[in-house]
Enzyme design. Structure first.
Site, mmCIF file in Angstrom:
data_model
loop_
_atom_site.group_PDB
_atom_site.id
_atom_site.type_symbol
_atom_site.label_atom_id
_atom_site.label_comp_id
_atom_site.label_asym_id
_atom_site.label_seq_id
_atom_site.Cartn_x
_atom_site.Cartn_y
_atom_site.Cartn_z
ATOM 1 C CG ASP A 41 21.360 4.381 -14.248
ATOM 2 O OD1 ASP A 41 20.147 3.672 -13.589
ATOM 3 O OD2 ASP A 41 21.328 5.052 -14.921
ATOM 4 C CG HIS A 110 16.349 -2.511 -13.441
ATOM 5 N ND1 HIS A 110 15.610 -2.839 -14.509
ATOM 6 C CD2 HIS A 110 16.290 -1.037 -13.156
ATOM 7 C CE1 HIS A 110 14.995 -1.812 -15.099
ATOM 8 N NE2 HIS A 110 15.570 -0.614 -13.997
HETATM 9 P P1 AMP Z 1 13.919 1.825 -15.247
HETATM 10 O O1 AMP Z 1 13.302 3.207 -15.987
HETATM 11 O O2 AMP Z 1 13.585 1.665 -13.901
HETATM 12 O O3 AMP Z 1 13.791 0.510 -16.117
HETATM 13 O O4 AMP Z 1 15.394 2.296 -15.183
HETATM 14 C C1 AMP Z 1 16.392 1.779 -16.450
HETATM 15 C C2 AMP Z 1 17.571 2.354 -15.846
HETATM 16 O O5 AMP Z 1 18.708 1.911 -16.824
HETATM 17 C C3 AMP Z 1 17.649 3.968 -15.744
HETATM 18 O O6 AMP Z 1 18.016 4.556 -14.824
HETATM 19 C C4 AMP Z 1 18.651 4.186 -17.006
HETATM 20 O O7 AMP Z 1 19.615 5.114 -16.750
HETATM 21 C C5 AMP Z 1 19.556 3.076 -17.118
HETATM 22 N N1 AMP Z 1 20.233 2.437 -18.044
HETATM 23 C C6 AMP Z 1 19.805 2.665 -19.374
HETATM 24 N N2 AMP Z 1 20.563 2.180 -20.423
HETATM 25 C C7 AMP Z 1 21.787 1.883 -19.765
HETATM 26 C C8 AMP Z 1 23.152 1.268 -20.000
HETATM 27 N N3 AMP Z 1 23.378 0.885 -21.284
HETATM 28 N N4 AMP Z 1 24.046 1.365 -18.916
HETATM 29 C C9 AMP Z 1 23.397 1.417 -17.739
HETATM 30 N N5 AMP Z 1 22.357 2.001 -17.191
HETATM 31 C C10 AMP Z 1 21.441 2.064 -18.328
#
Ligand code: AMP
Length: 147
Positions: A41, A110
């Site tokens: 993440d 996810h």
């Molecule tokens: P959610 O709010 O449960 O949908 O979680 C989305 C997660 O994706 C968050 O913890 C973000 O930090 C993570 N995230 C967003 N963009 C990226 C990226 N490009 N690479 C890795 N993680 C990401």
């Protein structure tokens, strides 16, 4: 007040995780098989925060197909075992948000696996990690995964 019968978010083929699966944007990958991908993440809520995604167009739990649900859980087990080894701790949070109202920000299903305690969980998607540090952790976790 939110209408509980409101339309679910439609799957967007341009969401960031779909782009990752297509190879259009990079990620710090730690594991991949025919049905799942696991990566660091980018805004971790604790050191070693990993996301596991299915290779299926699912917005949230409600449209995840059973074979992909099983695959995500099997990959999550592998990741968690690696996190336990690398971080020498038993406690790993498994978290998953359904819908914007729950705080979901990326609309491709996810599972979050976070090596911390619920009492010490950092803010959600708030602070960008150092890329070198993420790359290092990804390598450590990838090497610790038992396939
Ligand atoms: P959610 O709010 O449960 O949908 O979680 C989305 C997660 O994706 C968050 O913890 C973000 O930090 C993570 N995230 C967003 N963009 C990226 C990226 N490009 N690479 C890795 N993680 C990401």
């Amino acid at each position: 007040m939110t209408d509980i019968n409101q339309q679910a978010t439609a799957y967007d083929d341009n969401n960031i995780f779909a782009k990752m699966l297509n190879g259009d944007i990079p990620c710090h990958k730690i594991y991949e098989d025919d049905k799942t991908l696991a990566f660091m993440d980018i805004m971790p809520q604790a050191e070693g925060h990993v996301l596991v995604i299915p290779k299926q167009k699912a917005v949230d739990l409600s449209d995840l197909e059973p074979e992909f649900a099983a695959a995500v859980l099997m990959t999550s087990q592998k990741v968690m075992q690696a996190q336990r080894k690398v971080f020498e701790r038993e406690g790993i949070i498994q978290m998953q948000l359904n819908g914007a109202q729950a705080g979901q920000t990326v609309f491709h299903y996810h599972v979050h696996l976070i090596p911390t305690s619920i009492h010490e969980l950092g803010r959600h998607a708030a602070v960008m990690a150092d890329q070198e540090q993420l790359a290092k952790l990804a390598q450590q976790l990838a090497s610790a995964i038992t396939v």
